[in-house]
Design an enzyme around this catalytic site. Sequence first.
Site, short mmCIF file in Angstrom:
data_model
loop_
_atom_site.label_atom_id
_atom_site.label_comp_id
_atom_site.label_asym_id
_atom_site.label_seq_id
_atom_site.Cartn_x
_atom_site.Cartn_y
_atom_site.Cartn_z
NE ARG A 236 -4.65 8.83 4.75
CZ ARG A 236 -3.37 8.82 4.40
NH1 ARG A 236 -2.90 9.78 3.59
NH2 ARG A 236 -2.56 7.87 4.84
CD GLU A 265 -6.47 8.43 -2.32
OE1 GLU A 265 -6.33 9.65 -2.12
OE2 GLU A 265 -5.69 7.57 -1.86
CG HIS A 287 -2.46 9.71 -2.33
ND1 HIS A 287 -3.41 9.17 -1.51
CD2 HIS A 287 -1.42 10.06 -1.51
CE1 HIS A 287 -2.97 9.17 -0.25
NE2 HIS A 287 -1.76 9.72 -0.23
#
Length: 323
Positions: A236, A265, A287
């Site tokens: 994270r 994000e 990600h």
Amino acid sequence: MTDKKIVFLDADTLSRDVVLRSPDFAHEWTNHPATRPAEVVSRLAGAEIAVTNKVRLDRQHLHQLPALRLVAVAATGTDCVDKAACAELGITVVNIRDYAGITVPEHVFSLVLALRRNLVAYRDDVRAGRWQEAGQFCFHDHPIRDLAGSTIGIIGEGALGQGVAALARAFGMQVMFAAHKGVDGLGPLYTPWDDVLAGADVLSLHCPLIPATEGLLGLVEFEAMRRRPLIINTARGPLIRDEDLEIALDRGLVGGAGLDVTMPEPPAKDSAFMRLARRPDTIVTPHIAWASVEAQQTLADQLVDLIEAYAAGAPRNVVSGEF
């Protein structure tokens, strides 16, 4: 029997290659590609089951959704859900587990190898004509380091941390699992926090984002690192203070960074994270450490399994506390 209303708030977080099968009970399933905060309540109105990957479900949303009984998080991390509010309102929260044990460790080592061997820099040099300029069969503009004999520090001893450790040992690396910050005496699996910071050549994060881990790595921690390690974060974003990492890279306290996560994000164009993304000593991916096709299909299958288990009155992977 009344059909159960199921709403997936951000279905486009799964690849189109993934097959999401239909649950085996009467239901009405609606997919939304993405959902803005202002759309959450209207889209979940009347829904008994909400599916979210990263769309936040805050207390203010949950109090306006009296029909909601299950939040199925299409991921392992559940920091996008106000779990205390769910507990107060009798809403069950479940999450996906043990689906990314191959894809995340492989992504970690893709980043580690690319950084230790300076692959991006050499690729860019070849594209720019440097090989021809060298006038011989090779050139040595960027240092290349082996992994064998080096040490990896792993923060987080769950399935992903263990998977990274297994690959590290296959490369001939020494493995240290970090004891929790400020905590000693946790047993033989763990190396004291300060010793991990001082002794790691690679530091890889695999712990959840909870209040105790937010800002886990900042300038104080970077200054305690003695071996200029690579910093790898596939967990994270807020575990690391981006501005402090930028300073640490400028000062040579760390040797490079491989980052797959940030907050928010996507990141703002003028953020510290995007400044990191433009650095030659940093590799940033969007990600996607979790996102092999195989892992996504496992996730999708487990997601429907969890919804079916809830509908049968035997919910599984129930989340409690901060996790």
